[in-house]
Design a protein around this motif. Sequence first.
Motif, PDB file in Angstrom:
ATOM      1  N   LEU A  80     -33.864  94.514  21.565  1.00 36.26           N
ATOM      2  CA  LEU A  80     -33.423  95.461  22.591  1.00 36.26           C
ATOM      3  C   LEU A  80     -32.889  96.741  21.955  1.00 36.26           C
ATOM      4  CD1 LEU A  80     -31.685  93.015  25.088  1.00 36.26           C
ATOM      5  CD2 LEU A  80     -33.891  94.173  25.364  1.00 36.26           C
ATOM      6  N   GLU A  81     -32.232  96.600  20.822  1.00 32.64           N
ATOM      7  CA  GLU A  81     -31.736  97.775  20.101  1.00 32.64           C
ATOM      8  C   GLU A  81     -32.901  98.672  19.678  1.00 32.64           C
ATOM      9  OE1 GLU A  81     -29.832  97.839  15.903  1.00 32.64           O
ATOM     10  OE2 GLU A  81     -28.220  97.480  17.345  1.00 32.64           O
ATOM     11  N   VAL A  82     -33.971  98.055  19.206  1.00 27.52           N
ATOM     12  CA  VAL A  82     -35.151  98.812  18.801  1.00 27.52           C
ATOM     13  C   VAL A  82     -35.782  99.515  20.003  1.00 27.52           C
ATOM     14  CG1 VAL A  82     -37.523  98.575  17.940  1.00 27.52           C
ATOM     15  CG2 VAL A  82     -35.648  97.461  16.753  1.00 27.52           C
ATOM     16  N   LEU A  83     -35.820  98.834  21.158  1.00 24.13           N
ATOM     17  CA  LEU A  83     -36.372  99.459  22.361  1.00 24.13           C
ATOM     18  C   LEU A  83     -35.598 100.719  22.741  1.00 24.13           C
ATOM     19  CD1 LEU A  83     -37.170  96.471  24.746  1.00 24.13           C
ATOM     20  CD2 LEU A  83     -38.788  98.034  23.673  1.00 24.13           C
ATOM     21  N   GLY A 117     -27.473 102.534   8.595  1.00 28.11           N
ATOM     22  CA  GLY A 117     -26.641 101.479   8.029  1.00 28.11           C
ATOM     23  C   GLY A 117     -27.170 100.995   6.697  1.00 28.11           C
ATOM     24  N   PRO A 118     -26.519  99.966   6.138  1.00 26.70           N
ATOM     25  CA  PRO A 118     -26.935  99.435   4.845  1.00 26.70           C
ATOM     26  C   PRO A 118     -28.331  98.804   4.920  1.00 26.70           C
ATOM     27  CG  PRO A 118     -24.885  98.405   5.604  1.00 26.70           C
ATOM     28  CD  PRO A 118     -25.369  99.290   6.690  1.00 26.70           C
ATOM     29  N   ALA A 119     -29.014  98.806   3.782  1.00 22.58           N
ATOM     30  CA  ALA A 119     -30.381  98.285   3.723  1.00 22.58           C
ATOM     31  C   ALA A 119     -30.448  96.821   4.138  1.00 22.58           C
ATOM     32  CB  ALA A 119     -30.950  98.461   2.322  1.00 22.58           C
ATOM     33  N   ASP A 120     -29.465  95.992   3.738  1.00 26.79           N
ATOM     34  CA  ASP A 120     -29.530  94.572   4.095  1.00 26.79           C
ATOM     35  C   ASP A 120     -29.400  94.356   5.594  1.00 26.79           C
ATOM     36  OD1 ASP A 120     -26.848  95.360   3.940  1.00 26.79           O
ATOM     37  OD2 ASP A 120     -26.157  93.383   3.280  1.00 26.79           O
ATOM     38  N   ALA A 121     -28.591  95.162   6.267  1.00 30.63           N
ATOM     39  CA  ALA A 121     -28.460  95.060   7.724  1.00 30.63           C
ATOM     40  C   ALA A 121     -29.745  95.518   8.413  1.00 30.63           C
ATOM     41  CB  ALA A 121     -27.276  95.884   8.216  1.00 30.63           C
ATOM     42  N   ALA A 122     -30.333  96.589   7.902  1.00 32.42           N
ATOM     43  CA  ALA A 122     -31.594  97.084   8.472  1.00 32.42           C
ATOM     44  C   ALA A 122     -32.713  96.079   8.262  1.00 32.42           C
ATOM     45  CB  ALA A 122     -31.955  98.432   7.856  1.00 32.42           C
ATOM     46  N   LEU A 123     -32.743  95.442   7.100  1.00 35.69           N
ATOM     47  CA  LEU A 123     -33.756  94.435   6.814  1.00 35.69           C
ATOM     48  C   LEU A 123     -33.588  93.221   7.729  1.00 35.69           C
ATOM     49  CD1 LEU A 123     -36.136  93.655   5.023  1.00 35.69           C
ATOM     50  CD2 LEU A 123     -34.487  92.706   3.397  1.00 35.69           C
ATOM     51  N   SER A 124     -32.357  92.799   7.942  1.00 31.27           N
ATOM     52  CA  SER A 124     -32.086  91.676   8.830  1.00 31.27           C
ATOM     53  C   SER A 124     -32.511  92.000  10.266  1.00 31.27           C
ATOM     54  CB  SER A 124     -30.599  91.324   8.790  1.00 31.27           C
ATOM     55  OG  SER A 124     -30.315  90.297   9.705  1.00 31.27           O
ATOM     56  N   ALA A 125     -32.198  93.199  10.719  1.00 27.24           N
ATOM     57  CA  ALA A 125     -32.579  93.611  12.069  1.00 27.24           C
ATOM     58  C   ALA A 125     -34.096  93.629  12.217  1.00 27.24           C
ATOM     59  CB  ALA A 125     -31.999  94.987  12.381  1.00 27.24           C
ATOM     60  N   ALA A 126     -34.791  94.135  11.208  1.00 25.17           N
ATOM     61  CA  ALA A 126     -36.252  94.174  11.252  1.00 25.17           C
ATOM     62  C   ALA A 126     -36.830  92.758  11.264  1.00 25.17           C
ATOM     63  CB  ALA A 126     -36.797  94.960  10.065  1.00 25.17           C
ATOM     64  N   MET A 127     -36.260  91.869  10.470  1.00 26.52           N
ATOM     65  CA  MET A 127     -36.731  90.492  10.428  1.00 26.52           C
ATOM     66  C   MET A 127     -36.566  89.814  11.779  1.00 26.52           C
ATOM     67  SD  MET A 127     -35.554  86.966   9.968  1.00 26.52           S
ATOM     68  CE  MET A 127     -33.867  87.339   9.671  1.00 26.52           C
ATOM     69  N   HIS A 128     -35.396  89.972  12.401  1.00 26.09           N
ATOM     70  CA  HIS A 128     -35.154  89.369  13.717  1.00 26.09           C
ATOM     71  C   HIS A 128     -36.103  89.938  14.771  1.00 26.09           C
ATOM     72  CE1 HIS A 128     -31.802  86.809  12.812  1.00 26.09           C
ATOM     73  NE2 HIS A 128     -31.112  87.798  12.280  1.00 26.09           N
ATOM     74  N   THR A 129     -36.303  91.234  14.753  1.00 24.12           N
ATOM     75  CA  THR A 129     -37.187  91.872  15.726  1.00 24.12           C
ATOM     76  C   THR A 129     -38.619  91.407  15.525  1.00 24.12           C
ATOM     77  OG1 THR A 129     -35.747  93.814  15.787  1.00 24.12           O
ATOM     78  CG2 THR A 129     -37.978  94.099  16.630  1.00 24.12           C
ATOM     79  N   PHE A 130     -39.073  91.359  14.292  1.00 23.95           N
ATOM     80  CA  PHE A 130     -40.432  90.949  13.984  1.00 23.95           C
ATOM     81  C   PHE A 130     -40.670  89.493  14.369  1.00 23.95           C
ATOM     82  CE2 PHE A 130     -43.890  89.597  11.168  1.00 23.95           C
ATOM     83  CZ  PHE A 130     -44.838  90.574  11.478  1.00 23.95           C
ATOM     84  N   THR A 131     -39.697  88.630  14.097  1.00 23.71           N
ATOM     85  CA  THR A 131     -39.824  87.213  14.438  1.00 23.71           C
ATOM     86  C   THR A 131     -39.963  87.034  15.946  1.00 23.71           C
ATOM     87  OG1 THR A 131     -38.552  86.574  12.483  1.00 23.71           O
ATOM     88  CG2 THR A 131     -38.704  84.950  14.252  1.00 23.71           C
ATOM     89  N   LEU A 132     -39.156  87.748  16.718  1.00 22.88           N
ATOM     90  CA  LEU A 132     -39.254  87.662  18.171  1.00 22.88           C
ATOM     91  C   LEU A 132     -40.578  88.244  18.665  1.00 22.88           C
ATOM     92  CD1 LEU A 132     -37.995  86.811  20.837  1.00 22.88           C
ATOM     93  CD2 LEU A 132     -36.819  89.025  20.901  1.00 22.88           C
ATOM     94  N   ALA A 133     -41.024  89.326  18.071  1.00 22.05           N
ATOM     95  CA  ALA A 133     -42.309  89.928  18.463  1.00 22.05           C
ATOM     96  C   ALA A 133     -43.459  88.963  18.210  1.00 22.05           C
ATOM     97  CB  ALA A 133     -42.518  91.243  17.717  1.00 22.05           C
ATOM     98  N   ARG A 134     -43.432  88.259  17.086  1.00 25.62           N
ATOM     99  CA  ARG A 134     -44.487  87.269  16.787  1.00 25.62           C
ATOM    100  C   ARG A 134     -44.481  86.137  17.798  1.00 25.62           C
ATOM    101  NH1 ARG A 134     -43.218  86.392  10.830  1.00 25.62           N
ATOM    102  NH2 ARG A 134     -42.463  84.496  11.761  1.00 25.62           N
TER     103      ARG A 134
END
Length: 121
Positions: A40-43, A53-70
């Motif tokens: 929802l944040e990405v939307l 933000g920090p790279a690890d937080a951005a990576l985690s957010a991308a992983m969660h978004t990608f997993t839900l998209a799949r």
Amino acid sequence: MSVSVNPTGPTSAEITWESGDDPRGHLARALQSDQLAHALEVLGDSDSRSDAGPADAALSAAMHTFTLARLLERRATVQVVRLRDDHGLSWGQIASALYDDPERTSSVRRLYDSGRRNLGV
């Protein structure tokens, strides 16, 4: 499925469902793991890089978004199977609904084949 999303204010909403509506636990996991929050944040993202933000937080957010998209992509392919097999819709009807183009029947057939694989048929 009787999932309800009710606005509670100009920038808030409440999501409710019955336990029988989520037999595989997809909804619960999407909420508990922050997948839904990140998606929802990405939307709502304005593509601004100032608050990346920090790279690890951005990576985690991308992983969660990608997993839900799949997961949503897999579930969408199953919906195509249901539209064709259970409701008897034509390839053109489904293509028109999904792609706004009744000529994209080959794309719909690929989704259908993928959905059948996802169902194990």
